[in-house]
Design an enzyme around this catalytic site. Structure first.
Site, PDB file in Angstrom:
ATOM      1  N   PRO A  84       0.810  -1.269   0.120  1.00 42.22           N
ATOM      2  CA  PRO A  84      -0.113   0.045  -0.048  1.00 42.22           C
ATOM      3  C   PRO A  84       0.749   1.284  -0.079  1.00 42.22           C
ATOM      4  CG  PRO A  84      -0.582  -1.639   1.822  1.00 42.22           C
ATOM      5  CD  PRO A  84       0.464  -2.123   1.126  1.00 42.22           C
ATOM      6  N   GLU A  85       1.019   1.702  -1.135  1.00 36.83           N
ATOM      7  CA  GLU A  85       1.454   3.074  -1.440  1.00 36.83           C
ATOM      8  C   GLU A  85      -0.035   3.837  -1.726  1.00 36.83           C
ATOM      9  OE1 GLU A  85       4.165   5.389  -2.042  1.00 36.83           O
ATOM     10  OE2 GLU A  85       6.097   4.039  -1.929  1.00 36.83           O
ATOM     11  N   ARG A 123       1.643  -9.019   8.151  1.00 38.47           N
ATOM     12  CA  ARG A 123       2.784  -8.369   9.216  1.00 38.47           C
ATOM     13  C   ARG A 123       1.990  -7.475  10.016  1.00 38.47           C
ATOM     14  NH1 ARG A 123       7.572  -5.223   5.791  1.00 38.47           N
ATOM     15  NH2 ARG A 123       8.226  -5.008   7.915  1.00 38.47           N
ATOM     16  N   HIS A 171      -3.814 -15.308   8.011  1.00 40.67           N
ATOM     17  CA  HIS A 171      -3.738 -13.760   8.176  1.00 40.67           C
ATOM     18  C   HIS A 171      -4.927 -13.031   7.666  1.00 40.67           C
ATOM     19  CE1 HIS A 171       0.416 -14.458   8.971  1.00 40.67           C
ATOM     20  NE2 HIS A 171       0.665 -14.985   7.434  1.00 40.67           N
TER      21      HIS A 171
END
Length: 271
Positions: free
Chosen positions: A2-3, A110, A91
């Site tokens: 994600p930019e 993460r 996740h």
DNA sequence: AGAGGTACCTGGCAGC
DNA sequence: TGCTGCCAGGTACCTC
């Protein structure tokens, strides 16, 4: 992944697929993200319908009548709209299930992402109220950066990645925009001319817009999940290309670390 | 106020 | 094949 371009694309995609839908229930499988996910959303969200989904910087804001869910994807977060019956995978931390059988699913290996709940105006939230201007807005000008940067010793790369100055310029696009503008990434922000800032602004906007357009095509099908990242890869000039020839002058691209983030640049083209 | 470093967490990959 | 070490798209928060 994600930019800003991917956050924007995600935001548009999930808004299209969830706007007007009513929440049936919320499943929290892993509440330990960057901060603990407020369990109150399990109680508050059911029965609420999605009014709209907006973006502020890299924060995605899900609006309901009862309040607003503020989501950040961190480094590795993803949001998908899928069928509720889709088995969850590793996740897949949070599901917001709607009463039409679809589901907004949050996935984040993460766990650097976050969710916050706010009843008030989202812009009053602690995390949002200090944010700088939007990079694609009219307020983001050469004049703005020039004024803000006077007497600042910090490296230009860190300066444009500072969310108090401008939101949404991450490591990839900061690297790219500096290359396209011919500015050395370690140059002190306070020593850059207004003319250079005008050019930098233009390049930041250009690179973000291009990536948003690319992201819009590759990630348009949010119902299937697993949108392939890498849509912007072909467009990148220098990011991840240390040791390769500079696209402009063919000299070898160098790497250095600024503020714990790796930066690729051309020592000849960027001064 | 500004600069610099640390923390959070998992997965993928290069090198041995 | 398996282990180790390093690297990764972010950013709040702490100290000096």
């Amino acid at each position: 992944m994600p930019e800003l371009p991917e956050v924007e694309t995600t935001c548009r995609g999930i808004e299209k697929l969830t706007r007007g839908k009513t929440v049936d229930h919320v499943v929290i499988r892993q509440k330990q993200l960057r901060w603990e996910v407020p369990s109150a959303i399990k109680r508050i969200l059911p029965g609420q319908s999605i009014q709209q989904i907006t973006r502020r910087g890299k924060y995605i804001i899900v609006h309901t009548k009862a309040g607003h869910l503020i989501i950040h994807l961190g480094m590795s977060g993803r949001l998908w709209v899928i069928d509720s019956s889709t088995p969850y995978q590793k996740h897949d931390h949070i599901d917001i299930q709607f009463n039409d059988g679809s589901c907004l699913r949050y996935h984040d290996p993460r766990r650097f992402g976050s969710m916050h709940w706010i009843e008030d105006e989202p812009s009053t939230h602690k995390l949002l109220k200090t944010l700088g201007v939007e990079p694609l807005s009219k307020q983001f000008t050469g004049e703005y950066l020039f004024t803000k940067s006077r007497k600042r010793q910090v490296a230009i790369k860190q300066f444009i990645m500072d969310s108090k100055i401008v939101v949404g310029v991450g490591n990839i696009y900061a690297t790219e925009a500096l290359f396209l503008s011919g500015i050395h990434p370690t140059k002190a922000a306070g020593k850059i001319s207004k003319a250079k800032y005008e050019l930098l602004i233009e390049k930041i906007k250009q690179v973000l817009k291009k990536a948003i357009n690319a992201g819009g095509t590759t990630l348009k099908d949010f119902s299937v999940g697993k949108g392939k990242p890498g849509y912007f890869k072909q467009e990148l000039q220098v990011y991840g290309k240390q040791g390769e020839p500079c696209p402009k002058c063919k000299r070898v691209l160098k790497k250095l670390v600024i503020g714990q983030r790796s930066t690729i640049y051309c020592s000849s083209c960027q001064r």
